[in-house]
Design a protein around this motif. Structure first.
Motif, PDB file in Angstrom:
ATOM      1  N   GLN A 106       0.727  -1.084   0.084  1.00  0.00           N
ATOM      2  CA  GLN A 106      -0.241  -0.066  -0.168  1.00  0.00           C
ATOM      3  C   GLN A 106       1.181   1.415   0.248  1.00  0.00           C
ATOM      4  OE1 GLN A 106      -2.166  -1.341   3.090  1.00  0.00           O
ATOM      5  NE2 GLN A 106      -3.994  -0.837   2.526  1.00  0.00           N
ATOM      6  N   PHE A 107       0.489   2.296  -0.755  1.00  0.00           N
ATOM      7  CA  PHE A 107       1.179   3.500  -0.796  1.00  0.00           C
ATOM      8  C   PHE A 107       0.689   4.229   0.755  1.00  0.00           C
ATOM      9  CE2 PHE A 107       1.535   3.164  -5.116  1.00  0.00           C
ATOM     10  CZ  PHE A 107       2.809   3.695  -5.304  1.00  0.00           C
ATOM     11  N   VAL A 108       1.940   4.612   1.335  1.00  0.00           N
ATOM     12  CA  VAL A 108       1.582   5.308   2.570  1.00  0.00           C
ATOM     13  C   VAL A 108       2.337   7.120   1.932  1.00  0.00           C
ATOM     14  CG1 VAL A 108       2.760   6.032   4.815  1.00  0.00           C
ATOM     15  CG2 VAL A 108       2.293   3.784   3.502  1.00  0.00           C
ATOM     16  N   ASP A 109       1.902   7.834   2.763  1.00  0.00           N
ATOM     17  CA  ASP A 109       2.418   9.341   2.800  1.00  0.00           C
ATOM     18  C   ASP A 109       3.193   9.650   3.645  1.00  0.00           C
ATOM     19  OD1 ASP A 109       2.809  12.183   2.414  1.00  0.00           O
ATOM     20  OD2 ASP A 109       0.493  12.560   1.972  1.00  0.00           O
ATOM     21  N   LEU A 110       4.340   9.341   3.474  1.00  0.00           N
ATOM     22  CA  LEU A 110       5.702   9.551   4.542  1.00  0.00           C
ATOM     23  C   LEU A 110       5.018  11.189   5.638  1.00  0.00           C
ATOM     24  CD1 LEU A 110       8.820   8.454   2.471  1.00  0.00           C
ATOM     25  CD2 LEU A 110       6.835   7.219   4.697  1.00  0.00           C
ATOM     26  N   LEU A 111       5.109  12.320   4.778  1.00  0.00           N
ATOM     27  CA  LEU A 111       4.694  13.915   5.157  1.00  0.00           C
ATOM     28  C   LEU A 111       3.427  13.772   5.864  1.00  0.00           C
ATOM     29  CD1 LEU A 111       5.294  16.489   1.693  1.00  0.00           C
ATOM     30  CD2 LEU A 111       6.471  15.552   3.981  1.00  0.00           C
ATOM     31  N   LEU A 112       2.498  12.581   6.144  1.00  0.00           N
ATOM     32  CA  LEU A 112       1.637  12.801   7.079  1.00  0.00           C
ATOM     33  C   LEU A 112       1.657  10.960   8.164  1.00  0.00           C
ATOM     34  CD1 LEU A 112      -1.637  12.503   4.704  1.00  0.00           C
ATOM     35  CD2 LEU A 112      -0.660  14.375   5.962  1.00  0.00           C
ATOM     36  N   ASN A 113       2.892  10.530   8.058  1.00  0.00           N
ATOM     37  CA  ASN A 113       2.713   9.892   8.534  1.00  0.00           C
ATOM     38  C   ASN A 113       4.261  10.101   9.220  1.00  0.00           C
ATOM     39  OD1 ASN A 113       0.876   7.214   8.986  1.00  0.00           O
ATOM     40  ND2 ASN A 113       1.394   8.374   6.572  1.00  0.00           N
ATOM     41  N   PRO A 114       4.286  10.765   9.969  1.00  0.00           N
ATOM     42  CA  PRO A 114       6.602  11.138  10.113  1.00  0.00           C
ATOM     43  C   PRO A 114       7.169  10.680  11.345  1.00  0.00           C
ATOM     44  CG  PRO A 114       5.053  13.283  11.066  1.00  0.00           C
ATOM     45  CD  PRO A 114       4.337  11.976  10.241  1.00  0.00           C
ATOM     46  N   GLU A 115       8.809  10.063  11.044  1.00  0.00           N
ATOM     47  CA  GLU A 115       8.989   9.109  11.844  1.00  0.00           C
ATOM     48  C   GLU A 115       8.659   9.863  13.602  1.00  0.00           C
ATOM     49  OE1 GLU A 115      12.908   6.797  12.633  1.00  0.00           O
ATOM     50  OE2 GLU A 115      13.015   8.612  11.491  1.00  0.00           O
ATOM     51  N   ARG A 116       8.660   9.806  14.679  1.00  0.00           N
ATOM     52  CA  ARG A 116       8.708  10.257  15.833  1.00  0.00           C
ATOM     53  C   ARG A 116       8.426   9.361  16.349  1.00  0.00           C
ATOM     54  NH1 ARG A 116       3.215  14.406  15.237  1.00  0.00           N
ATOM     55  NH2 ARG A 116       4.792  15.334  14.863  1.00  0.00           N
ATOM     56  N   PHE A 117       8.702   9.797  18.537  1.00  0.00           N
ATOM     57  CA  PHE A 117       9.107   8.903  18.825  1.00  0.00           C
ATOM     58  C   PHE A 117       6.641   8.372  19.581  1.00  0.00           C
ATOM     59  CE2 PHE A 117       7.623   8.560  23.791  1.00  0.00           C
ATOM     60  CZ  PHE A 117       8.913   7.068  24.293  1.00  0.00           C
ATOM     61  N   THR A 118       6.623   7.667  19.142  1.00  0.00           N
ATOM     62  CA  THR A 118       5.082   7.476  19.326  1.00  0.00           C
ATOM     63  C   THR A 118       4.938   6.971  21.406  1.00  0.00           C
ATOM     64  OG1 THR A 118       5.362   4.948  18.969  1.00  0.00           O
ATOM     65  CG2 THR A 118       5.156   6.032  17.106  1.00  0.00           C
ATOM     66  N   GLY A 119       5.842   6.658  21.847  1.00  0.00           N
ATOM     67  CA  GLY A 119       4.931   5.566  22.880  1.00  0.00           C
ATOM     68  C   GLY A 119       5.442   4.251  22.813  1.00  0.00           C
ATOM     69  N   TYR A 120       5.962   3.888  22.286  1.00  0.00           N
ATOM     70  CA  TYR A 120       5.618   1.960  21.457  1.00  0.00           C
ATOM     71  C   TYR A 120       7.765   1.600  22.265  1.00  0.00           C
ATOM     72  CZ  TYR A 120       7.893  -2.489  19.556  1.00  0.00           C
ATOM     73  OH  TYR A 120       7.924  -3.324  18.786  1.00  0.00           O
ATOM     74  N   ARG A 121       8.087   1.206  23.193  1.00  0.00           N
ATOM     75  CA  ARG A 121       8.928   0.744  23.952  1.00  0.00           C
ATOM     76  C   ARG A 121       8.537  -0.849  24.556  1.00  0.00           C
ATOM     77  NH1 ARG A 121       9.075   4.909  29.487  1.00  0.00           N
ATOM     78  NH2 ARG A 121       9.523   6.350  27.260  1.00  0.00           N
ATOM     79  N   GLY A 122       9.462  -0.758  25.166  1.00  0.00           N
ATOM     80  CA  GLY A 122       9.717  -1.862  26.368  1.00  0.00           C
ATOM     81  C   GLY A 122      10.089  -3.109  25.893  1.00  0.00           C
ATOM     82  N   ASP A 123      10.039  -4.598  26.160  1.00  0.00           N
ATOM     83  CA  ASP A 123      10.390  -5.645  26.032  1.00  0.00           C
ATOM     84  C   ASP A 123      10.144  -6.152  24.166  1.00  0.00           C
ATOM     85  OD1 ASP A 123      11.526  -6.688  28.455  1.00  0.00           O
ATOM     86  OD2 ASP A 123       9.373  -7.827  28.397  1.00  0.00           O
ATOM     87  N   SER A 124       9.195  -5.753  23.591  1.00  0.00           N
ATOM     88  CA  SER A 124       8.954  -5.511  22.171  1.00  0.00           C
ATOM     89  C   SER A 124      10.251  -4.649  21.206  1.00  0.00           C
ATOM     90  CB  SER A 124       8.098  -5.528  21.892  1.00  0.00           C
ATOM     91  OG  SER A 124       7.814  -5.407  19.674  1.00  0.00           O
ATOM     92  N   SER A 125      10.842  -3.822  21.678  1.00  0.00           N
ATOM     93  CA  SER A 125      11.460  -3.481  20.938  1.00  0.00           C
ATOM     94  C   SER A 125      12.559  -3.457  21.500  1.00  0.00           C
ATOM     95  CB  SER A 125      11.040  -1.723  20.996  1.00  0.00           C
ATOM     96  OG  SER A 125      11.585  -1.322  22.501  1.00  0.00           O
ATOM     97  N   THR A 126      12.659  -3.892  22.541  1.00  0.00           N
ATOM     98  CA  THR A 126      14.683  -4.977  23.011  1.00  0.00           C
ATOM     99  C   THR A 126      14.187  -5.573  22.229  1.00  0.00           C
ATOM    100  OG1 THR A 126      13.909  -3.520  25.259  1.00  0.00           O
ATOM    101  CG2 THR A 126      15.630  -5.196  24.146  1.00  0.00           C
ATOM    102  N   ARG A 127      13.520  -6.606  22.317  1.00  0.00           N
ATOM    103  CA  ARG A 127      14.003  -8.014  20.878  1.00  0.00           C
ATOM    104  C   ARG A 127      14.687  -7.320  20.075  1.00  0.00           C
ATOM    105  NH1 ARG A 127       8.912 -12.452  21.014  1.00  0.00           N
ATOM    106  NH2 ARG A 127       9.227 -12.093  22.660  1.00  0.00           N
ATOM    107  N   VAL A 128      14.279  -6.288  19.243  1.00  0.00           N
ATOM    108  CA  VAL A 128      14.086  -6.474  18.106  1.00  0.00           C
ATOM    109  C   VAL A 128      15.747  -5.678  17.566  1.00  0.00           C
ATOM    110  CG1 VAL A 128      13.635  -4.459  16.015  1.00  0.00           C
ATOM    111  CG2 VAL A 128      11.196  -5.617  17.180  1.00  0.00           C
TER     112      VAL A 128
END
Length: 506
Positions: free
Chosen positions: A217-239
């Protein structure tokens, strides 16, 4: 029972790998009401971060930047040179280029499942979600069924080389021109397409979807900027743990052979790696650093109010968070690793800069087609301008020093590519849609840069020069080009953000 040493190592890694941050909003009505009031206070400006840095904050800032001077490791370029070149010449050009339609719409499959472990860390916050484009939101040239750029230079069929190839085919078959059958059966065309796809896959450093897949699917990068979303914890650490522990080359010691249980590579044991292995680590570390700098520069300041956009739109507030930056890069909180990680950002910047310079003769000839002729022409002119500036840089990364030495070097090159492909698959395990989008895009961009540097297809720049009658052996896809420029744009923004964090002008 966990030993103190194990606890220190786990804590040390957690401090570094919490880069893609997850949290939950408790369901108590009283607490939700309190969060709404806090969010309203933030919007009204009643709660804010102090503007004047304390003496302690200034000391932390100085410690973070203590190594950002002198020569970039494994490169022939100084940090100050990169800062000036990027902030004055590159950053402004990229900012005006990447908002154009060709570069703002990126095609991605966010439904790819994690191939390594159960998907148990999905972020449910509205800040984690990605808004995909409807068909009517796309430029006409990107819509399904729209005309696309020819994969062959239209002028090629009129060249001497093209005519010679046809004559040679006739001579080999022993046929006259009148008897020659120039058609290709559907089954043979399918086999040829499979061979082409196989050859392309050998050069790819990323595991990617067929761009015609229904899940793309196409995503408009300007409408979905990279920023801190609140995603943290074991899931991100595992990655990030999987990326470093399972894919980066392990340092060799005098007492043991290389194995997957060797310690994670960092500045204390880089001496146990050869040049190619160091390049791999520095590139991954630079990518991780860049993502972390973005999150610190565009941080969810109203962190206690995650999810409030569903109750009171507009209450979430993003902005630079110097305290979080210091926590991530201060040597006192990173066991001395933070400053060297910042320097690896400059290494990756130079690597991707070199890829753009090497591919400049090819990239400058593309049409960048979206169907808007006026804007497409502006993009073509802007591309030629920025590529000329990039090509003028005096101290690019030198890829010719890598993978020299015959059979062993070829084997190492395959390992290098396979390790990076595995990292591109790990990005499918990121539980936050927006983090997955930007992690995938930046990994694909770096993979495209590595493809340009090490596939051998760009080693003869004369093939791409204006007026050349020789065909390139392959084409970069539109998605690869969009990822390449946007990934470099993220690095450029990170270098610019570092200047702001260093001076306190955040």
């Amino acid at each position: 029972m966990e030993t103190m040493s194990q606890h220190r190592k786990r804590h040390k890694y957690h401090m570094w790998t919490g880069g893609m941050p997850l949290g939950r909003v408790p369901g108590s009505p009283a607490l939700v009401l309190g969060l709404v009031l806090v969010g309203a206070a933030l919007v009204a400006g009643q709660l804010s971060f102090p503007q004047a840095a304390s003496a302690e904050q200034k000391q932390a800032r100085d410690r973070c930047f203590c190594q950002l001077e002198g020569q970039v490791d494994d490169c022939e370029c100084n940090v100050d040179t990169v800062d000036f070149f990027n902030n004055v010449k590159i950053f402004p050009r990229l900012q005006s280029l990447l908002v154009k339609d060709f570069f703002r719409f990126y095609k991605v499959n966010l439904k790819r499942p994690c191939p390594f472990w159960e998907d148990d860390g999905r972020c449910s916050q509205t800040t984690c979600r990605v808004k995909c484009c409807n068909e009517d939101e796309l430029p006409i040239g990107l819509k399904a069924g729209a005309p696309v750029e020819s994969k062959e230079d239209p002028a090629f069929k009129y060249t001497e080389e093209a005519q010679t190839e046809k004559d040679d085919e006739a001579d080999c078959d022993g046929d006259s021109l009148g008897d020659l059958n120039t058609t290709i059966s559907a089954s043979r065309q399918k086999r040829l397409d499979r061979w082409t796809a196989h050859d392309d896959a050998q050069d790819n450093f990323c595991d990617v979807d067929d761009e015609s897949s229904a899940d793309m699917q196409f995503v408009d990068l300007l409408l979905n900027p990279e920023r801190f979303t609140g995603y943290r914890g074991d899931s991100s650490t595992r990655v990030w743990s999987a990326i470093y522990n399972e894919n980066c080359f392990k340092p060799k010691s005098a007492s043991s052979t290389q194995n997957k249980y060797a310690p994670m590579v960092d500045t204390t044991n880089l001496g146990g790696l050869c040049l190619e292995e160091r390049v791999f680590y520095r590139a991954i570390s630079g990518l991780h650093t860049s993502i972390t700098v973005h999150l610190c520069a565009d941080y969810l300041l109203s962190e206690g109010c995650r999810g409030l956009d569903r109750l009171a739109p507009g209450t979430a507030k993003w902005g630079p968070n110097p305290a979080e930056f210091h926590r991530r890069f201060d040597p006192e909180t990173t066991y001395g690793q933070g400053p060297s990680r910042l320097k690896n950002l400059y290494f990756l910047y130079l690597l991707e800069l070199r890829a753009l310079a090497k591919a400049a003769p090819y990239l400058s000839r593309l049409e960048y087609f979206t169907g808007n002729e006026e804007e497409d022409q502006e993009v073509r002119m802007a591309i030629r301008d920025i590529l000329a500036v990039i090509s003028s840089f005096p101290s690019h990364f030198n890829e010719s020093e890598l993978f020299r030495g015959g059979k062993q070097a070829r084997k190492l090159k395959i390992e290098f590519r396979d390790h990076f492909r595995n990292i591109s698959r790990i990005m499918d395990c990121v539980g936050c849609e927006k983090c997955k989008l930007w992690g995938t895009l930046q990994t694909r961009g770096l993979g495209t840069a590595l493809k340009i540097l090490f596939s051998g297809n760009f080693d003869d720049p004369a093939v791409f020069q204006e007026g050349s009658t020789r065909r390139p052996k392959f084409q970069l896809s539109r998605n690869e080009i969009v990822a390449l420029f946007n990934a470099f744009g993220r690095l450029s923004t990170s270098v610019r953000n570092l200047e702001q964090f260093r001076t306190g002008e955040t």
